[in-house]
Design an enzyme around this catalytic site. Structure first.
Site, PDB file in Angstrom:
ATOM      1  N   LYS A  15     -43.619  25.850 -38.253  1.00  0.00           N
ATOM      2  CA  LYS A  15     -42.498  25.386 -39.085  1.00  0.00           C
ATOM      3  C   LYS A  15     -41.882  26.542 -39.864  1.00  0.00           C
ATOM      4  CE  LYS A  15     -43.110  23.619 -43.232  1.00  0.00           C
ATOM      5  NZ  LYS A  15     -43.455  22.791 -44.404  1.00  0.00           N
ATOM      6  N   LYS A  57     -41.047  27.785 -46.569  1.00  0.00           N
ATOM      7  CA  LYS A  57     -40.608  28.788 -47.547  1.00  0.00           C
ATOM      8  C   LYS A  57     -41.745  29.568 -48.187  1.00  0.00           C
ATOM      9  CE  LYS A  57     -39.239  25.298 -50.639  1.00  0.00           C
ATOM     10  NZ  LYS A  57     -40.484  24.512 -50.647  1.00  0.00           N
ATOM     11  N   LYS A 107     -54.113  24.738 -45.495  1.00  0.00           N
ATOM     12  CA  LYS A 107     -53.973  25.682 -46.611  1.00  0.00           C
ATOM     13  C   LYS A 107     -55.302  26.103 -47.235  1.00  0.00           C
ATOM     14  CE  LYS A 107     -49.329  24.518 -47.992  1.00  0.00           C
ATOM     15  NZ  LYS A 107     -48.505  23.846 -48.990  1.00  0.00           N
TER      16      LYS A 107
HETATM   17  N1  AQP Z   1     -38.795  23.646 -41.360  1.00  0.00           N
HETATM   18  C1  AQP Z   1     -38.389  22.485 -41.845  1.00  0.00           C
HETATM   19  N2  AQP Z   1     -37.669  21.655 -41.073  1.00  0.00           N
HETATM   20  C2  AQP Z   1     -37.230  20.458 -41.540  1.00  0.00           C
HETATM   21  N3  AQP Z   1     -37.471  20.034 -42.805  1.00  0.00           N
HETATM   22  C3  AQP Z   1     -38.180  20.841 -43.603  1.00  0.00           C
HETATM   23  N4  AQP Z   1     -38.582  20.728 -44.863  1.00  0.00           N
HETATM   24  C4  AQP Z   1     -39.286  21.821 -45.228  1.00  0.00           C
HETATM   25  N5  AQP Z   1     -39.356  22.675 -44.202  1.00  0.00           N
HETATM   26  C5  AQP Z   1     -38.683  22.093 -43.179  1.00  0.00           C
HETATM   27  C6  AQP Z   1     -38.283  19.583 -45.719  1.00  0.00           C
HETATM   28  O1  AQP Z   1     -37.754  20.070 -46.939  1.00  0.00           O
HETATM   29  C7  AQP Z   1     -38.190  19.232 -48.009  1.00  0.00           C
HETATM   30  C8  AQP Z   1     -38.834  20.049 -49.089  1.00  0.00           C
HETATM   31  O2  AQP Z   1     -39.871  20.804 -48.517  1.00  0.00           O
HETATM   32  P1  AQP Z   1     -41.127  21.308 -49.337  1.00  0.00           P
HETATM   33  O3  AQP Z   1     -40.671  22.041 -50.521  1.00  0.00           O
HETATM   34  O4  AQP Z   1     -42.051  20.183 -49.591  1.00  0.00           O
HETATM   35  O5  AQP Z   1     -41.872  22.183 -48.263  1.00  0.00           O
HETATM   36  P2  AQP Z   1     -41.610  23.626 -47.629  1.00  0.00           P
HETATM   37  O6  AQP Z   1     -40.228  24.118 -47.804  1.00  0.00           O
HETATM   38  O7  AQP Z   1     -42.135  23.536 -46.273  1.00  0.00           O
HETATM   39  O8  AQP Z   1     -42.466  24.562 -48.572  1.00  0.00           O
HETATM   40  P3  AQP Z   1     -43.807  25.229 -48.295  1.00  0.00           P
HETATM   41  O9  AQP Z   1     -44.394  25.625 -49.610  1.00  0.00           O
HETATM   42  O10 AQP Z   1     -43.664  26.283 -47.242  1.00  0.00           O
HETATM   43  O11 AQP Z   1     -44.545  23.991 -47.735  1.00  0.00           O
HETATM   44  P4  AQP Z   1     -45.854  23.805 -47.046  1.00  0.00           P
HETATM   45  O12 AQP Z   1     -46.586  22.983 -48.059  1.00  0.00           O
HETATM   46  O13 AQP Z   1     -45.528  23.068 -45.806  1.00  0.00           O
HETATM   47  O14 AQP Z   1     -46.441  25.186 -46.832  1.00  0.00           O
HETATM   48  C9  AQP Z   1     -39.157  18.228 -47.408  1.00  0.00           C
HETATM   49  O15 AQP Z   1     -38.469  17.030 -47.152  1.00  0.00           O
HETATM   50  C10 AQP Z   1     -39.568  18.863 -46.106  1.00  0.00           C
HETATM   51  O16 AQP Z   1     -39.914  17.905 -45.126  1.00  0.00           O
END
Ligand code: AQP
Length: 341
Positions: free
Chosen positions: A197, A200, A112
């Site tokens: 991945k 969101k 990031k």
């Molecule tokens: N694609 C995914 N597959 C399986 N599990 C997922 N999780 C998130 N994406 C996947 C799980 O959901 C929980 C909450 O996630 P989060 O809010 O910490 O992360 P996010 O949705 O991935 O949000 P961001 O902002 O897009 O995250 P990053 O920081 O990765 O950019 C967690 O248990 C996560 O494992």
């Protein structure tokens, strides 16, 4: 009874990845078998460039969606991280145990930080240190288990390291937790780029299924999912990540096994069609319950208020114990008497 803690960041609209990788298990399993706390980790959303009004809106929406997904405030504790000061109190104390090298090794920071620089911004110090806040989120409650998707396992490893180090240096204070990723759909991938991945905070659109997407939108996104030029439906995450992703989603939605399901399909089209319908079926009740809850915002506010009170009462004794162990004078709980004149 095991204590379980997990959280979700209000950095975007909740996705199918969040649901299959984490939230569904919280609702269907964890809240019934454990003493469980689930939290919208709103402070984590401030670590990158953000619009305050959007974070506020998304925090409320995430909390509402957790309830719409089946979290029952009679069975578990649902709250907003920023409503419980113990998280930030503990975070600083854990920063005094963590090292800067550990922070710089975090994959999410490495991914990031350059993105933030590319956007022309500077990198916030909190982006470097938030894994410690996440450790505090977990350790404050003495959680035994942290049900998360695969992307969060490094953060839970750090949490374990900090807990063990603190216990060794200052006496046994923390429970050392462990990550419990799901068996299927531990990492739901972006439908347009199955090597990334489904996250969101990625706004790229058609590769991400949101929990509130209308059925027609879900069908369009799944039917347009990137696969490959082959024809046979095989479960091979390395060689055929797009097809494997669809099989995992289908398996997670229907309760099957991705490898076994592959044998039921002779074409990618049929697999996509069934996957789309399975996702539509899973999301339908969540969307309906979300609509009902939106009509009664004071109910959601009440749940969050009571959740924060309960969470605070659970976290405070641990954080007070950390203060004592690390060498801080305990705060006096009785009113301080007037000095003698
Ligand atoms: N694609 C995914 N597959 C399986 N599990 C997922 N999780 C998130 N994406 C996947 C799980 O959901 C929980 C909450 O996630 P989060 O809010 O910490 O992360 P996010 O949705 O991935 O949000 P961001 O902002 O897009 O995250 P990053 O920081 O990765 O950019 C967690 O248990 C996560 O494992």
């Amino acid at each position: 009874m095991a204590r379980v803690f997990s959280g979700i960041k209000p950095t975007g609209h909740l996705t199918l990845g969040n649901y299959l990788g984490a939230v569904r298990r919280w609702a269907e399993v964890d809240q019934h078998r454990s003493d469980a706390l689930f939290c919208v980790v709103d402070l984590h959303a401030l670590t990158v460039e953000h619009d305050p009004a959007r974070v506020l809106r998304l925090s409320r929406q995430a909390a509402t969606l957790l309830l719409a997904s089946g979290l029952d405030p009679e069975l578990c504790t649902v709250f907003l991280q920023s409503h419980v000061d113990e998280h930030t109190r503990l975070s600083y104390l854990l920063e005094c145990v963590a090292t800067d090298g550990e922070m710089r090794r975090m994959i999410q920071y490495k991914e990031k930080a350059p993105r933030e620089r590319e956007r022309g911004g500077s990198v916030r110090l909190s982006l470097l240190t938030y894994p410690v806040l996440m450790a505090a989120d977990i350790l404050a409650y003495g959680a035994d288990e942290v049900p998360v998707g695969e992307d969060q396992t490094q953060h839970v490893e750090l949490t374990r390291d900090l807990a063990v180090r603190f216990n060794q240096r200052y006496g046994h204070t923390f429970v050392v937790p462990r990550a419990t990723p799901p068996v299927v759909a531990a990492r739901v991938m972006n439908l347009q780029d199955p090597t990334s991945k489904m996250g969101k905070s990625d706004d790229s659109g058609s590769g991400i299924v949101h929990l509130l997407d209308e059925p027609a939108v879900v069908r369009r996104k799944v039917m347009r999912a990137v696969t490959d030029s082959g024809r046979d439906v095989e479960y091979d995450r390395e060689a055929r990540p797009g097809v494997a992703n669809l099989l995992e989603i289908l398996a997670a939605c229907t309760g099957g096994d991705p490898k076994a399901l592959a044998g039921d399909y002779a074409s990618y089209g049929a697999l996509k069609k069934d996957t789309a319908e399975a996702v539509v079926e899973v999301l339908g009740p969540i969307r309906a319950r979300h609509r009902e809850l939106c009509a009664d915002p004071s109910y959601v506010e009440g749940v969050l208020r009571r959740g924060a009170e309960k969470a605070r009462a659970m976290a405070r004794p641990t954080v007070d114990a950390v203060h004592r162990a690390i060498g801080l004078v305990p705060a006096v709980s009785e009113p301080v008497p007037d000095p003698v004149r």
